[in-house]
Design an enzyme around this catalytic site. Structure first.
Site, PDB file in Angstrom:
ATOM      1  N   ASP A   2      41.479  68.938 122.597  1.00  0.00           N
ATOM      2  CA  ASP A   2      40.654  70.117 122.787  1.00  0.00           C
ATOM      3  C   ASP A   2      40.270  70.627 121.393  1.00  0.00           C
ATOM      4  O   ASP A   2      40.901  70.271 120.397  1.00  0.00           O
ATOM      5  CB  ASP A   2      41.460  71.172 123.552  1.00  0.00           C
ATOM      6  CG  ASP A   2      40.760  72.508 123.629  1.00  0.00           C
ATOM      7  OD1 ASP A   2      39.585  72.542 124.018  1.00  0.00           O
ATOM      8  OD2 ASP A   2      41.399  73.529 123.285  1.00  0.00           O
TER       9      ASP A   2
ATOM     10  N   ASP B 231      38.767  74.346 120.552  1.00  0.00           N
ATOM     11  CA  ASP B 231      38.977  75.764 120.263  1.00  0.00           C
ATOM     12  C   ASP B 231      40.453  76.140 120.310  1.00  0.00           C
ATOM     13  O   ASP B 231      41.133  75.961 121.326  1.00  0.00           O
ATOM     14  CB  ASP B 231      38.206  76.620 121.263  1.00  0.00           C
ATOM     15  CG  ASP B 231      36.706  76.434 121.147  1.00  0.00           C
ATOM     16  OD1 ASP B 231      36.255  75.835 120.154  1.00  0.00           O
ATOM     17  OD2 ASP B 231      35.981  76.889 122.057  1.00  0.00           O
TER      18      ASP B 231
ATOM     19  N   THR C 269      35.816  69.032 124.797  1.00  0.00           N
ATOM     20  CA  THR C 269      35.652  70.471 124.659  1.00  0.00           C
ATOM     21  C   THR C 269      34.537  71.014 125.533  1.00  0.00           C
ATOM     22  O   THR C 269      33.567  70.315 125.832  1.00  0.00           O
ATOM     23  CB  THR C 269      35.377  70.834 123.191  1.00  0.00           C
ATOM     24  OG1 THR C 269      35.116  72.236 123.082  1.00  0.00           O
ATOM     25  CG2 THR C 269      34.179  70.063 122.654  1.00  0.00           C
ATOM     26  N   ALA C 270      34.672  72.279 125.916  1.00  0.00           N
ATOM     27  CA  ALA C 270      33.607  72.956 126.644  1.00  0.00           C
ATOM     28  C   ALA C 270      32.461  73.337 125.721  1.00  0.00           C
ATOM     29  O   ALA C 270      31.381  73.695 126.184  1.00  0.00           O
ATOM     30  CB  ALA C 270      34.150  74.206 127.334  1.00  0.00           C
TER      31      ALA C 270
ATOM     32  N   LYS D 214      36.962  68.250 132.281  1.00  0.00           N
ATOM     33  CA  LYS D 214      37.521  67.482 131.160  1.00  0.00           C
ATOM     34  C   LYS D 214      38.284  66.264 131.664  1.00  0.00           C
ATOM     35  O   LYS D 214      38.179  65.168 131.099  1.00  0.00           O
ATOM     36  CB  LYS D 214      38.435  68.360 130.308  1.00  0.00           C
ATOM     37  CG  LYS D 214      37.713  69.399 129.470  1.00  0.00           C
ATOM     38  CD  LYS D 214      38.694  70.080 128.535  1.00  0.00           C
ATOM     39  CE  LYS D 214      37.996  71.096 127.638  1.00  0.00           C
ATOM     40  NZ  LYS D 214      38.931  71.721 126.681  1.00  0.00           N
TER      41      LYS D 214
ATOM     42  N   ASP E 273      45.526  73.968 123.765  1.00  0.00           N
ATOM     43  CA  ASP E 273      46.193  75.266 123.640  1.00  0.00           C
ATOM     44  C   ASP E 273      46.202  76.036 124.953  1.00  0.00           C
ATOM     45  O   ASP E 273      46.882  77.051 125.068  1.00  0.00           O
ATOM     46  CB  ASP E 273      45.470  76.124 122.601  1.00  0.00           C
ATOM     47  CG  ASP E 273      44.117  76.609 123.116  1.00  0.00           C
ATOM     48  OD1 ASP E 273      43.920  77.829 123.253  1.00  0.00           O
ATOM     49  OD2 ASP E 273      43.255  75.751 123.415  1.00  0.00           O
TER      50      ASP E 273
ATOM     51  N   ASN F 211      44.168  76.231 131.039  1.00  0.00           N
ATOM     52  CA  ASN F 211      42.979  75.754 131.733  1.00  0.00           C
ATOM     53  C   ASN F 211      42.842  74.241 131.631  1.00  0.00           C
ATOM     54  O   ASN F 211      42.153  73.614 132.442  1.00  0.00           O
ATOM     55  CB  ASN F 211      41.715  76.401 131.154  1.00  0.00           C
ATOM     56  CG  ASN F 211      41.618  77.874 131.484  1.00  0.00           C
ATOM     57  OD1 ASN F 211      42.030  78.308 132.558  1.00  0.00           O
ATOM     58  ND2 ASN F 211      41.081  78.655 130.562  1.00  0.00           N
TER      59      ASN F 211
END
Length: 297
Positions: free
Chosen positions: A46, A48, A153-154, A198, A221, A224
């Site tokens: 991920d 962020d 990542t989003a 994801k 982190d 979600n």
């Protein structure tokens, strides 16, 4: 599930699958550049608050704001609305879905080349010094073992691809914005690459690349990202939120925290409610600009 709920839930699942497949397809060019010695294992990170301090979409938005893509009032209004819903806990799922679907609408009419060039500039200005050295070292360990390393990542794929390239990683999978003849339409392909999407992206990539997910690693982190973390044989919580930390400990997963003690404690109490709200709000704020005329102030 009632008959009236079933079509909507199925549609959300379909959007997650589409977003995941689009993200996996977008990684094709990057993977062609790597020659791994371990073809069965890979690592997925991920971005962020995992590989970078803060929200990459926020840093992009701030850089675009400085370049007059949208006004301070627009972004502040959207930020307050999103933060309120998240903090008081009465967020409307349909409202969130609408905000997510407009996350990249601010680039409608711009070219892919233009956004890629600006993202390169903004990475140097606001992101490069925010990379967590500890997480970067973990990614390098996988590379040194001959494994491929992807960001998942989003954030928009344009941001993810720049970060991956600058860090020497294999490639990236992120939210994909629709574009025709190199010009963005302002719509997403599927949905944001978030949560279950994801996991769908990783499954699609694993099938294409012949990966054994039991031998793969994943780092995040956020709780979600449990669908992604639970998909692999070696999950690791990085700078985790409270729920993920508890889950990781219960499951015997590795936990790494590169924040200071004060930052970690504060994040455990407020990150999910406030920091997530800000990054999500920025995306919503960006969408406001697309509804205005190009010459609006």
């Amino acid at each position: 599930m009632t008959p009236s709920e079933r079509p909507r839930r199925l549609n959300l699942q379909q959007r997650s699958v589409l977003a995941g497949e689009a993200a996996a397809a977008s990684a094709e060019v990057e993977t062609a550049l790597s020659t791994p010695s371990d073809t069965a294992a890979a690592a997925f990170f991920d971005v962020d608050n995992t590989i970078m301090q803060g929200a990459s979409i926020f840093h992009l938005a701030r850089g675009l704001h400085r370049r007059q893509f949208f006004t301070t009032r627009e972004i502040a209004s959207a930020a307050w609305k999103q933060a309120y819903f998240r903090v008081v806990g009465v967020e409307d799922p349909e409202h969130v879905a609408e905000a997510r679907s407009s996350a990249l609408s601010f680039i409608a009419g711009h070219t892919t080349t233009e956004l890629e060039e600006l993202t390169e500039e903004i990475f140097d200005e606001a992101m490069a010094h925010r990379i967590w050295p500890g997480t970067r070292a973990l990614a390098q360990l996988h590379l040194d073992e001959g494994q491929r390393v992807w960001l998942v990542t989003a954030a928009p794929i344009e941001i993810a691809a720049v970060i991956a390239r600058r860090l020497g990683l294999t490639g990236a999978m992120g939210t994909v914005a629709e574009h025709v003849d190199g010009v963005y339409t302002g719509r997403l392909v599927g949905d944001l690459l978030h949560g279950p999407a994801k996991a769908e992206a990783i499954k699609a990539l694993a099938a294409r690349e012949g990966l054994d997910l039991a031998l793969c690693s994943a780092y995040s982190d956020s709780s979600n990202d449990l669908p992604m973390l639970e998909l692999v044989g070696d999950p690791c919580a990085i700078n985790p939120d409270a729920r993920l930390r508890a889950h990781a400990r219960a499951q015997g997963w590795r936990v790494r925290d590169y924040r200071t003690g004060r930052k970690a404690a504060r994040a455990g109490l407020t990150a999910a409610a406030v920091a997530g709200a800000v990054s999500g709000a920025v995306a919503a704020g960006l969408g406001v600009r697309a509804a205005r005329r190009p010459n609006d102030a």
